[in-house]
Design a protein around this motif. Structure first.
Motif, PDB file in Angstrom:
ATOM      1  N   ALA A   1      -3.644  -1.039  -6.076  1.00 41.61           N
ATOM      2  CA  ALA A   1      -3.491  -0.994  -4.614  1.00 41.61           C
ATOM      3  C   ALA A   1      -2.666   0.234  -4.239  1.00 41.61           C
ATOM      4  CB  ALA A   1      -2.835  -2.260  -4.101  1.00 41.61           C
TER       5      ALA A   1
ATOM      6  N   TRP B   1      -1.420  -1.727   1.553  1.00 44.41           N
ATOM      7  CA  TRP B   1      -1.840  -3.132   1.562  1.00 44.41           C
ATOM      8  C   TRP B   1      -1.043  -3.899   2.609  1.00 44.41           C
ATOM      9  CZ3 TRP B   1       1.667  -7.086   0.203  1.00 44.41           C
ATOM     10  CH2 TRP B   1       2.901  -6.634  -0.278  1.00 44.41           C
TER      11      TRP B   1
ATOM     12  N   TRP C   1      -5.396  -7.403   2.502  1.00 46.51           N
ATOM     13  CA  TRP C   1      -6.167  -6.163   2.646  1.00 46.51           C
ATOM     14  C   TRP C   1      -5.493  -5.093   1.787  1.00 46.51           C
ATOM     15  CZ3 TRP C   1     -10.246  -5.491   6.310  1.00 46.51           C
ATOM     16  CH2 TRP C   1     -10.448  -6.575   7.184  1.00 46.51           C
ATOM     17  N   PHE C   2      -6.287  -4.282   1.096  1.00 47.67           N
ATOM     18  CA  PHE C   2      -5.675  -3.201   0.319  1.00 47.67           C
ATOM     19  C   PHE C   2      -6.671  -2.060   0.114  1.00 47.67           C
ATOM     20  CE2 PHE C   2      -7.811  -5.581  -3.002  1.00 47.67           C
ATOM     21  CZ  PHE C   2      -8.182  -4.621  -3.951  1.00 47.67           C
TER      22      PHE C   2
END
Length: 657
Positions: free
Chosen positions: A77, A89, A97-98
């Motif tokens: 990430a 992220w 989310w990343f």
């Protein structure tokens, strides 16, 4: 129980702080996110792991104290926006989310799942569409998107604020400025706050805080020419908070709905730091409206809460550096470290000031007597055009509970030159420093003029003076400590002064050896700049105009660039030098290192050169960190004249003479 002291020459002291220990189970703690409220909140953080190829893993701690990794190897990430990244992220209501490092696409992990699903498509240019500064926005995220073209030209890179929905739909919200950051939506409202700045400014030179209302009209709230804004935060009541340096230091401001701008708290020192990476947080709001924040003073951070009267109540904690300050109901979570502690994830109850370590530092198996404790010192330097006539450093004495120096021998000094050049020394346990002090070196981590933490005037003392003021300061520090005027009880050997630095610190290292010959007996440059004109002509967008302020406008000031480039002054270079470089470095390309090595070879100056495949700007892989550290030690041993403990098995670096 330690063995009786023995006397050995400085530099040759046996120590358990080896390069293997430096990287063993090491992790660089990154951003922290609090997902949820009260006792039901999950705490997330990022860990950069050298033992796993330098990848960034995401770790979740549930309320019962269980910690688990979300992303298995090789998921990483990490974003390349601005090349330095940050904000790769975020988590909201269990959805992660990343940005995946390999392709720079945006991925999503649904609650209860561990399988990343690609949200954005494969870009036409490999890794050419990048996302950073992620912030939840309904079922999607706000992000800074950076788009590259096939030409690779910095001038064609476009930075925008976008909203990405769960189905991959992208809406462009802000386009036009050279740079944007910190997109934040008003709670339960349509307004969008964000930061913007244009070349040739860097964000710490001048950045505007803009609010776009529901009608689409934009209002500049603060910042601009000669004024930098960082970290806008919305309160639940739609009050907007931010940090700004209009009083010389980055201080806390706010604007209530339809109100005027108010100065809330001036610590007399910088609360914020330079925005090299996204996702930094030096203050946050608690549920009850109080503010928690960190600020520096005399080389160390204070963590505090602001009362209703605006006064700061500082917490008495055994830490000296705080980052990623995040509100967590009636408390806060942060990354904290101190002179005897590597960074930890810490929760602090604001009311009773109790602290709980959520993610402990690794167990080093060492008694604290092995750790050298820094002293913050201020020393005189040449004032130059700025009139600022002093600089600062954290000074670490040689420390080893089992060994002392030979009678009459003074220790060698290693001067550390941080990057940026707007970074700052931090009084946090760093085995990369203790590696040297436990062997008998004194170490000075110099906050030369241009460093952050001492206000805008100190930071701008380097404007137009890079390659002059910073050299004055590192030389002044070395002479200060070798003259006996330094910290009580510490004097270093003036014949064995060494200097090392990475990136901008590598430039100062190279410049000190070429423009101030005879001061230092050895040096090491890690991905340092040798040719300023080449850097100005070929670097990434974020820094492509940075040197306009540090040196002179390019190309009008080409003669100044030539005068201050170490590659053009190698006639005076006769100091042994070790050079370490990554072959995928886009910030300072390897051609910079190789130009310098060629000059050293042509002159017959003792030198060593190590090029690391697959490394970018800064080394992240465990094996390369070890090779660079042990190689530098071996280099100093050969040129300064001391032996290494045979039992440690350090592979000698090849010194070309």
């Amino acid at each position: 129980m330690t063995a009786p002291e023995q006397a050995l020459p400085h530099g040759s002291w046996p120590t358990p702080i080896t390069s293997e220990l430096v990287v063993r189970a090491a992790a660089r703690l990154g951003e922290v996110v609090v997902d949820g409220s009260g006792d039901d909140a999950d705490i997330w953080w990022a860990e950069g792991r050298p033992s796993e190829g330098g990848r960034t893993a995401l770790v979740r701690r549930t309320p019962d104290g269980t910690t688990t990794d979300l992303l298995p190897s090789p998921w990483n990430a990490r974003t390349r926006v601005h090349e330095y990244g940050g904000g790769a992220w975020t988590v909201a209501a269990g959805t992660v989310w990343f940005t995946g490092f390999a392709d720079q696409r945006l991925y999503r992990v649904a609650p209860g799942s561990s399988e990343p699903v690609a949200v954005t498509p494969e870009p036409e240019v490999p890794a050419g569409v990048r996302f950073a500064d992620l912030h939840a926005d309904g079922d999607g995220v706000l992000a800074v998107r950076e788009t590259h073209t096939a030409s690779g030209l910095a001038a064609e890179v476009v930075n925008e604020v976008v909203r990405v929905a769960a189905d991959g739909t992208v809406e462009v919200l802000v386009s036009g400025p050279d740079f944007v950051s910190d997109p934040r939506r008003e709670p339960d409202g349509p307004a969008l706050a964000f930061l913007r700045w244009d070349h040739p400014d860097m964000p710490w030179d001048g950045a505007q805080l803009v609010v776009r209302d529901g009608a689409g009209d934009e209002h500049v709230i603060a910042g601009g020419q000669g004024e930098s804004v960082v970290q806008p935060v919305w309160g639940a009541d739609a009050t907007l908070w931010w940090l700004c340096d209009r009083t010389d230091v980055w201080s806390l401001y706010r604007r209530r709905p339809h109100g005027e701008v108010e100065l809330v708290f001036d610590a007399g020192s910088d609360i914020a730091g330079p925005q090299w990476v996204f996702g930094q947080s030096r203050f946050d709001l608690l549920d009850d409206g109080r503010v928690v924040l960190a600020y520096g003073r005399d080389g160390a951070d204070r963590l505090a809460v602001l009362g209703a009267d605006g006064a700061a109540r500082e917490f008495d904690l055994p830490y000296s550096a705080f980052g990623q300050v995040r509100g967590a109901s009636d408390g806060l979570v942060c990354v904290a470290g101190g002179p005897a502690s590597e960074p930890v994830v810490l929760r602090v109850d604001v009311d009773d000031a109790t602290a709980t370590v959520l993610r402990p530092a690794r167990d080093l198996g060492l008694d604290p007597s092995w750790f050298s404790r820094p002293q913050h010192v201020t020393f005189p330097t040449e004032p130059g055009p700025s009139g600022v006539a002093e600089a600062h450093a954290l000074v670490y004495p040689p420390t080893n509970p089992q060994v002392t120096g030979v009678d009459g021998e003074l220790p060698p000094l290693l001067v550390l030159v941080h990057g940026g050049p707007t970074a700052a020394a931090r009084a946090v346990l760093d085995l990369g420093v203790q590696y040297w002090t436990s062997r008998g070196f004194a170490v000075a981590d110099v906050d030369y003029r241009g460093s952050t933490g001492y206000g805008r005037r100190y930071r701008e003392a380097l404007k137009g003076q890079w390659g002059v003021a910073d050299l004055d300061d590192v030389v002044a520090c070395a002479r200060y400590l070798s003259s006996g005027d330094g910290p009580t009880g510490l004097r270093v050997d003036p014949a064995r002064l060494a200097i090392r630095g990475g990136s901008a610190g590598g430039y100062t290292t190279l410049a000190a050896l070429t423009f101030r010959p005879g001061v230092f007996a050895a040096g090491a440059s890690h991905y340092g700049v040798a040719d300023l004109a080449a850097l100005a002509a070929d670097t990434h967008k974020f820094e492509s105009r940075y040197l306009d302020g540090l040196i002179a406008p390019w190309p009008a000031g080409a003669d100044v660039y030539a005068e201050r480039s170490p590659i053009n002054a190698t006639d005076a270079l006769d100091t042994p030098l070790a050079v370490f470089q990554g072959d995928e470095d886009r910030v300072v390309p390897p051609e910079q290192a190789e130009m310098m090595v060629a000059a050293l070879r042509a002159k017959g100056v003792p030198h060593a050169y190590v090029l690391f495949p697959g490394e970018q700007h800064g080394f992240r892989k465990a094996e390369n960190i070890r090779t660079a550290l042990d190689g530098e030690l071996s280099f100093y041993a050969q040129v300064l004249g001391f032996s290494l403990p045979a039992e440690e098995g350090v592979t000698p670096i090849t010194v070309v003479r």
